[in-house]
Design a protein around this motif. Structure first.
Motif, PDB file in Angstrom:
ATOM      1  N   SER A   1       0.830  -1.207   0.000  1.00 42.25           N
ATOM      2  CA  SER A   1       0.000   0.000   0.000  1.00 42.25           C
ATOM      3  C   SER A   1       0.861   1.252   0.000  1.00 42.25           C
ATOM      4  N   ARG A   2       0.342   2.308  -0.640  1.00 41.11           N
ATOM      5  CA  ARG A   2       0.992   3.616  -0.573  1.00 41.11           C
ATOM      6  C   ARG A   2      -0.061   4.625  -0.153  1.00 41.11           C
ATOM      7  N   PHE A   3       0.276   5.398   0.862  1.00 42.19           N
ATOM      8  CA  PHE A   3      -0.654   6.410   1.335  1.00 42.19           C
ATOM      9  C   PHE A   3      -0.422   7.687   0.548  1.00 42.19           C
ATOM     10  N   GLY A   4      -1.485   8.378   0.241  1.00 50.71           N
ATOM     11  CA  GLY A   4      -1.332   9.617  -0.507  1.00 50.71           C
ATOM     12  C   GLY A   4      -2.442  10.590  -0.184  1.00 50.71           C
ATOM     13  N   CYS A   5      -2.565  11.609  -1.019  1.00 53.19           N
ATOM     14  CA  CYS A   5      -3.590  12.627  -0.833  1.00 53.19           C
ATOM     15  C   CYS A   5      -4.969  12.022  -1.114  1.00 53.19           C
ATOM     16  N   TRP A   6      -5.941  12.381  -0.303  1.00 55.29           N
ATOM     17  CA  TRP A   6      -7.273  11.821  -0.494  1.00 55.29           C
ATOM     18  C   TRP A   6      -7.886  12.295  -1.806  1.00 55.29           C
ATOM     19  N   ILE A   7      -7.425  13.428  -2.311  1.00 56.98           N
ATOM     20  CA  ILE A   7      -7.997  14.000  -3.525  1.00 56.98           C
ATOM     21  C   ILE A   7      -7.162  13.660  -4.752  1.00 56.98           C
ATOM     22  N   CYS A   8      -6.159  12.796  -4.618  1.00 59.33           N
ATOM     23  CA  CYS A   8      -5.228  12.522  -5.714  1.00 59.33           C
ATOM     24  C   CYS A   8      -5.956  12.133  -7.001  1.00 59.33           C
ATOM     25  N   THR A   9      -5.718  12.923  -8.058  1.00 62.42           N
ATOM     26  CA  THR A   9      -6.344  12.659  -9.355  1.00 62.42           C
ATOM     27  C   THR A   9      -5.352  12.052 -10.350  1.00 62.42           C
ATOM     28  N   VAL A  10      -4.144  11.760  -9.855  1.00 56.32           N
ATOM     29  CA  VAL A  10      -3.114  11.189 -10.730  1.00 56.32           C
ATOM     30  C   VAL A  10      -3.362   9.703 -10.962  1.00 56.32           C
ATOM     31  N   VAL A  11      -3.855   9.018  -9.927  1.00 58.05           N
ATOM     32  CA  VAL A  11      -4.124   7.590 -10.043  1.00 58.05           C
ATOM     33  C   VAL A  11      -5.575   7.369 -10.462  1.00 58.05           C
ATOM     34  N   LYS A  12      -5.789   6.289 -11.186  1.00 64.28           N
ATOM     35  CA  LYS A  12      -7.144   5.967 -11.634  1.00 64.28           C
ATOM     36  C   LYS A  12      -8.004   5.565 -10.450  1.00 64.28           C
ATOM     37  N   GLU A  13      -7.423   4.760  -9.559  1.00 65.60           N
ATOM     38  CA  GLU A  13      -8.130   4.337  -8.353  1.00 65.60           C
ATOM     39  C   GLU A  13      -7.233   4.568  -7.153  1.00 65.60           C
ATOM     40  N   ASP A  14      -7.754   5.231  -6.132  1.00 71.49           N
ATOM     41  CA  ASP A  14      -7.006   5.417  -4.898  1.00 71.49           C
ATOM     42  C   ASP A  14      -7.195   4.158  -4.061  1.00 71.49           C
ATOM     43  N   LYS A  15      -6.258   3.235  -4.198  1.00 74.39           N
ATOM     44  CA  LYS A  15      -6.416   1.930  -3.557  1.00 74.39           C
ATOM     45  C   LYS A  15      -6.413   2.022  -2.044  1.00 74.39           C
ATOM     46  N   SER A  16      -5.579   2.927  -1.493  1.00 75.05           N
ATOM     47  CA  SER A  16      -5.535   3.012  -0.033  1.00 75.05           C
ATOM     48  C   SER A  16      -6.828   3.613   0.516  1.00 75.05           C
ATOM     49  N   LEU A  17      -7.340   4.679  -0.133  1.00 74.44           N
ATOM     50  CA  LEU A  17      -8.590   5.287   0.322  1.00 74.44           C
ATOM     51  C   LEU A  17      -9.738   4.289   0.236  1.00 74.44           C
ATOM     52  N   ASN A  18      -9.848   3.608  -0.903  1.00 77.33           N
ATOM     53  CA  ASN A  18     -10.914   2.619  -1.061  1.00 77.33           C
ATOM     54  C   ASN A  18     -10.715   1.429  -0.128  1.00 77.33           C
ATOM     55  N   GLY A  19      -9.440   1.099   0.125  1.00 73.43           N
ATOM     56  CA  GLY A  19      -9.156   0.010   1.058  1.00 73.43           C
ATOM     57  C   GLY A  19      -9.624   0.342   2.464  1.00 73.43           C
ATOM     58  N   PHE A  20      -9.368   1.582   2.901  1.00 73.51           N
ATOM     59  CA  PHE A  20      -9.824   1.998   4.220  1.00 73.51           C
ATOM     60  C   PHE A  20     -11.350   1.923   4.307  1.00 73.51           C
ATOM     61  N   ILE A  21     -12.018   2.330   3.233  1.00 71.87           N
ATOM     62  CA  ILE A  21     -13.485   2.292   3.226  1.00 71.87           C
ATOM     63  C   ILE A  21     -13.977   0.856   3.337  1.00 71.87           C
ATOM     64  N   ARG A  22     -13.374  -0.046   2.543  1.00 78.30           N
ATOM     65  CA  ARG A  22     -13.797  -1.455   2.582  1.00 78.30           C
ATOM     66  C   ARG A  22     -13.493  -2.112   3.924  1.00 78.30           C
ATOM     67  N   SER A  23     -12.496  -1.585   4.620  1.00 82.97           N
ATOM     68  CA  SER A  23     -12.146  -2.190   5.911  1.00 82.97           C
ATOM     69  C   SER A  23     -12.934  -1.576   7.068  1.00 82.97           C
ATOM     70  N   GLY A  24     -13.887  -0.687   6.748  1.00 83.84           N
ATOM     71  CA  GLY A  24     -14.796  -0.218   7.784  1.00 83.84           C
ATOM     72  C   GLY A  24     -14.841   1.274   8.016  1.00 83.84           C
ATOM     73  N   HIS A  25     -13.958   2.046   7.383  1.00 85.68           N
ATOM     74  CA  HIS A  25     -13.947   3.499   7.595  1.00 85.68           C
ATOM     75  C   HIS A  25     -14.952   4.168   6.655  1.00 85.68           C
ATOM     76  N   ARG A  26     -16.214   3.999   6.972  1.00 92.27           N
ATOM     77  CA  ARG A  26     -17.293   4.506   6.126  1.00 92.27           C
ATOM     78  C   ARG A  26     -17.311   6.029   6.070  1.00 92.27           C
TER      79      ARG A  26
END
Length: 461
Positions: A257-282
């Motif tokens: 995992s790589r942590f980055g800016c929540w608004i990062c538009t450089v990546v197609k999918e923010d895997k860490s942000l979506n990962g946190f959501i899937r792990s319970g951080h609604r």
């Protein structure tokens, strides 16, 4: 573990190397600390070395510098802030010459100041205008390093948590900069700085082994369980950190995992942000939705100017005029939605100093009323900005309406009219009238005013 640094060396060997480099000269050390696993290990090793060192030999300062882009993932921002405080307090307690500093971009050069204030299109991976990293991370850290160089009137050594094991591309980049047989390399852009990458040969497994050593306790006394949980969460719970109790057991690493800016538009999918959501951080879902919307509006022609900020135009291969900054209307829409989001989640997404910087940009470039931003903020939040009641319009509303009507009647672009007014306002007090005339001429000769002629000339070529 295969290809581990510790197959041929020991942790004690690495500690001796770090101590040797520290004692070799008087150059201050600066550690780049992001809160991630690699930089955590670097700080841990250096802190351990200082603790073990004879106090009389702790002869030079170590600075731990972290960069807050001001659009960090809220979970990471909170963790980083806590760790910076904990490390700094522990250093005072243990009497080690280590201080921590959190740097931020100037309010006039943050992500939102550039997107909402200046209308910069959001960055993309393969875009020619990927402006975010330099402005949000490199520039603030670089300024801090230059200040340390000036303060000590000395070269500095920058410790980075880079590793060849991270990727083939990273490995090649590191090896291209290596001077064989030397532990330090010259910094690419800062002339009085050298780079020392102490964990460059470590594998991901080596890094996690160090983090989990001593019952997950870092050298400064806090538990590393939190960073392990963050990596596991960023991988959506699919990467539980586990040690190996027997050679038949499978080790799982949370190192991808790589942590980055929540608004990062450089990546197609923010895997860490979506990962946190899937792990319970609604609570992060609204951030992900806003990010998706911001990406979706980037390439819509109606949302973008047909000229660059300097008035230049360019043509696409298909012959169409290229897109420039976000329109003022779109910038106001982005700010409105951002403020609503901030109210919804009760977490600061844009600071008051940033809003003041944006207000200044709009006053200088767009807003003859000088009231658009403060009124927008009040309409969304029900609160006044500290300078709300101090704002005075450049012209009253009836005068602005007359200007718009005259511009339409005489077929003069309203943007040109406004630009001439702003230029005059900014330059009218100079004693040399040539300055004002020169800037007015620049406004009248900007490319966008003559785009059709430029296109004809281009077609002829």
């Amino acid at each position: 573990m295969s290809n581990s640094y510790f197959n041929e060396n020991t942790l004690e060997d690495l500690m001796k190397e770090i101590e040797y480099v520290y004692l070799s000269d008087n150059r201050p050390w600066i550690i780049g600390y992001s809160g991630g696993k690699d930089s955590t290990v670097v700080v841990h090793l250096v802190y351990t070395m200082l603790l073990q060192l004879d106090p009389q030999k702790r002869h030079k300062p170590v600075y731990v510098v972290s960069s807050d882009t001001m659009v960090e993932n809220p979970l990471i921002k909170e963790y980083l802030s806590d760790m910076i405080t904990a490390i700094g307090n522990a250093a005072k307690r243990d009497k080690v010459p280590l201080t921590c500093k959190l740097v931020q971009p100037d309010p006039s050069n943050t992500f939102w100041a550039n997107v909402i204030g200046r209308g910069f299109p959001t960055p993309r991976l393969n875009g020619s205008f990927r402006w975010c990293t330099d402005r949000l991370k490199i520039a603030p850290s670089g300024t801090f390093i230059e200040n340390i160089i000036n303060k000590h009137n000395s070269e500095v050594v920058i410790l980075l948590g880079v590793r060849k094991d991270e990727s083939i591309t990273r490995k090649k980049r590191i090896e291209d900069r290596e001077i064989i047989g030397k532990l330090l390399n010259r910094h690419e852009t800062i002339k009085d700085a050298y780079v020392y990458p102490p964990i460059v040969e470590l594998t991901t497994e080596d890094v996690w082994d160090i983090i989990s050593s001593n019952n997950n306790i870092a050298a400064w006394g806090t538990s590393n369980s939190r960073i392990i949980e963050l990596y596991a969460g960023a991988d959506s719970g699919e990467c539980p950190f586990a040690g190996v109790s027997s050679k038949n057991e499978q080790t799982q690493s949370c190192g991808q995992s790589r942590f980055g800016c929540w608004i990062c538009t450089v990546v197609k999918e923010d895997k860490s942000l979506n990962g946190f959501i899937r792990s319970g951080h609604r609570e992060l879902i609204p951030l992900a939705e806003f990010r998706k919307w911001l990406i979706s509006i980037r390439d819509i022609e109606a949302n973008r100017e047909k000229k660059r900020r300097d008035g230049k135009v360019y043509f696409t291969p298909s012959g169409k005029i290229g897109l420039g900054p976000f329109t003022w209307e779109m910038r106001k829409e982005i700010l409105t939605r951002l403020l609503r989001l901030q109210e919804q989640i009760n977490y600061e997404l844009i600071t008051i100093p940033e809003l003041k910087a944006i207000d200044k940009i709009w006053d200088d470039e767009l807003d003859l009323t000088r009231l658009e931003l403060v009124n927008l903020y009040y309409d969304v939040t029900g609160k006044k900005l500290p300078w709300h009641d101090l704002k005075k319009p450049l012209f009253d509303i009836p005068t602005i309406e007359k200007l718009s009507n005259y511009a339409e009647e005489y077929d003069v672009p309203i943007d040109l009219v406004k630009n001439l007014i702003f230029v005059t306002t900014k330059n009218k007090h100079f004693s040399n009238p040539k300055i004002l005339r020169g800037n007015l001429e620049k406004s009248l000769t900007q490319q966008w005013l003559h785009a059709s002629v430029l296109k004809e000339l281009e077609d002829e070529d």
